[in-house]
Design a protein around this motif. Structure first.
Motif, short mmCIF file in Angstrom:
data_model
loop_
_atom_site.label_atom_id
_atom_site.label_comp_id
_atom_site.label_asym_id
_atom_site.label_seq_id
_atom_site.Cartn_x
_atom_site.Cartn_y
_atom_site.Cartn_z
N THR A 1 0.80 -1.23 0.00
CA THR A 1 0.00 0.00 0.00
C THR A 1 0.83 1.27 0.00
OG1 THR A 1 -0.11 0.24 2.41
CG2 THR A 1 -1.73 -1.23 1.35
N ARG B 1 -0.71 1.22 7.35
CA ARG B 1 -1.26 -0.08 6.95
C ARG B 1 -0.49 -0.57 5.73
NH1 ARG B 1 -7.80 -0.99 6.43
NH2 ARG B 1 -7.82 -3.26 6.55
N ALA C 1 -1.82 -5.49 2.49
CA ALA C 1 -3.20 -5.96 2.49
C ALA C 1 -3.31 -7.12 1.50
CB ALA C 1 -4.16 -4.84 2.10
N LYS D 1 -5.09 3.73 -0.11
CA LYS D 1 -5.90 3.82 1.10
C LYS D 1 -7.27 4.38 0.74
CE LYS D 1 -3.47 8.03 2.60
NZ LYS D 1 -2.70 8.62 3.72
#
Length: 546
Positions: free
Chosen positions: A14, A19, A22, A500
């Motif tokens: 990402t 984060r 994923a 995101k």
């Protein structure tokens, strides 16, 4: 909400530190709806199982010449020639195939590879006396035939050469055919302005290549009237038409060449009196097409020995060329800054970098502006003492990682061993806390991002020689340059550069993970699909069909 599509079973990088990874990603209305558990339970029009393939944010090139590259695809490409005879043979073949064509044009030649610059009288012989013009790979020099010189009037011994440029003559005072920097203007003007239709065609051809390489955003490094860059005084219209027609498929930011600035009738309280018509400045436009910085030129290029250095080039008794005087550059930078422009100052030699830093300092001192993000394009030779000034002024260096591989051998001879450690920096910029975007300067060198990332990491020239290995970066840092840092340098990090929620769905699907493969394999990773704003723009194997 029903997703347009859901990607699952993927290795998603990402580039968002909050984060980083994923496995699933949902897209709705051209934006990222969310990742993993945020979207996996939502209804979707189609589900795409990528079987472990890697997904990254779309790649962004903050410095390329899109129109020039598209035009190059339609003329003689001399970038692969290893002898002058190959170039002359190509000219002769073009003349034979196109007996009624007035012009024979080409670009990309490198005098260090073909044994010197092409000669005027040999271009005459190969073309049977026609107009011939070849642009050097740096775009800072050209060679032309006698017919071109005569049209310009440059065969006359008293022909006036523009300041900031040169026209080479032999021992008898006769032009050899070589012209550089500002002196190129009347030569290049013979073929300008290019028509809107021709430009849209060129931009479309370039766009086709870009999406195949995973590029989703590019910045054109100079539009409008200019002796070095730019194709037409109304060039922006061609980009607008290209987007309207669908010919241009990548997001595009346009730098406006400094020569297009002119006096404006403004109110005294506006605080500026120069710019482009209607007062447009950096930030005008939308997410697909926008105006970026003003492109300001200082010096030339290293390979042509026209970069402005503090000491002479190796084996030569000169230190390069400044195209404009300091006062002119300073006044323009101040006017642009006060008018709301981001500055993108071309500076390659260390003396030119001094000048660029000085004019940026003068501009920022003239008016306090929050976060102007001024840039120095190329920043090729940067001394240790200059690094501190980059940080103090908040200047973004915009180097080209691929230069090391394609130009490194020749540049090493030009700058010499003492200046090598501060040539083509990258890690030093990062260690100083600076943002370093990814750019190619295409068509000066090949522009595919993945091979450029490999060059950033391994720092090897085309001959296999190490080039300032201490400036090598990690694969992650190279990927960050072409994603997060490029978005920041373009003032667009609020909607792209990482994956995101609510950001545009600009994605690249790769057959391998650039952070996991050996360094020498990064440039050989295949782009399997390119998605821009949720629309699949490149997918030769149909993997996004679901």
């Amino acid at each position: 909400m029903k997703l347009d599509f859901l990607i699952k079973n993927a290795n998603i990088l990402t580039m968002n530190p909050a984060r980083p990874w994923a496995h699933s990603l949902g897209v709705w209305n051209g934006r990222i709806a969310g990742l993993d558990d945020d979207v996996t339970a939502l209804p979707t029009h189609r589900t795409i199982d990528l079987g472990g393939l890697t997904v990254t944010p779309g790649f962004q090139d903050v410095h390329n010449h899109m129109a020039a590259f598209g035009q190059q695809l339609q003329e003689i490409d001399a970038s692969g020639f290893t002898s002058a005879e190959e170039l002359y043979d190509a000219v002769a073949a073009s003349a034979a195939e196109n007996p009624n064509r007035e012009w024979i044009t080409g670009s990309g030649y490198d005098q260090t590879r073909i044994g010197g610059h092409p000669e005027r009288h040999k271009l005459d012989a190969a073309s049977q006396g026609r107009k011939v013009m070849f642009i050097h790979r740096t775009s800072h020099m050209l060679v032309a035939s006698t017919a071109v010189f005569e049209t310009v009037g440059a065969m006359h011994p008293d022909y006036p050469v523009r300041a900031g440029g040169f026209l080479e003559r032999d021992a008898d005072g006769i032009p050899t055919g070589l012209v550089a920097e500002q002196a190129m203007a009347p030569f290049r003007d013979l073929r300008k302005p290019f028509s809107e239709l021709d430009l849209v065609t060129a931009l479309g051809l370039a766009s086709e290549q870009y999406v195949a390489e995973g590029l989703t955003s590019v910045a054109e490094a100079g539009i409008g009237a200019s002796p070095i860059v730019g194709s037409s005084p109304v060039e922006l219209a061609a980009y607008q038409r290209g987007h309207e027609s669908g010919a241009i498929r990548v997001r595009t930011q346009l730098m406006v060449a400094m020569e297009n600035f002119h006096p404006l009738a403004t109110a005294p309280s506006d605080g500026y009196s120069q710019g482009i018509d209607l007062g447009m400045h950096t930030g005008f436009g939308g997410e697909r097409l926008s105006i970026g910085p003003v492109k300001i030129f200082t010096d030339g290029a290293l390979m042509s020995r026209t970069a402005s250095m503090t000491e002479n080039f190796c084996g030569h008794n000169h230190a390069g060329v400044m195209q404009f005087g300091f006062e002119q550059l300073r006044d323009l930078a101040v006017a642009a800054h006060t008018g709301g422009w981001q500055l993108a100052v071309h500076a390659i030699g260390d003396h030119a970098v001094d000048v660029a830093l000085d004019v940026i300092a003068a501009a920022t001192a003239s008016k306090r502006r929050p976060d102007p993000r001024h840039r120095i394009e190329h920043a090729s030779v940067v001394r240790e003492d200059q690094l501190t000034r980059f940080v103090e002024l908040g200047v973004i260096p915009s180097p080209q990682g691929r230069f090391v591989h394609e130009l490194g051998d020749g540049v090493a001879e030009v700058v010499g061993i003492e200046r090598m450690p501060w040539t083509y920096r990258h890690k030093s910029f990062l260690d100083a806390g600076l943002v370093v975007p990814g750019g190619s300067d295409r068509p000066v060198v090949k522009g595919a991002p993945l091979p450029a990332m490999q060059a950033m990491v391994e720092r090897l020239t085309s001959s296999g020689r190490e080039f300032s290995r201490h400036e090598g970066v990690s694969a992650f840092e190279a990927l960050r340059s072409y994603t997060v840092h490029s978005a920041f340098a373009s003032r667009e990090e609020h909607f792209k550069g990482s994956l995101k929620s609510t950001y545009v769905a600009d994605l690249v699907v790769l057959d391998q993970d650039p952070l996991a493969v050996p360094t020498e394999a990064i440039g050989h990773i295949n782009v399997l699909a390119t998605i821009i704003g949720g629309a699949v723009e490149f997918d030769p194997q149909g993997i996004m069909a679901g």
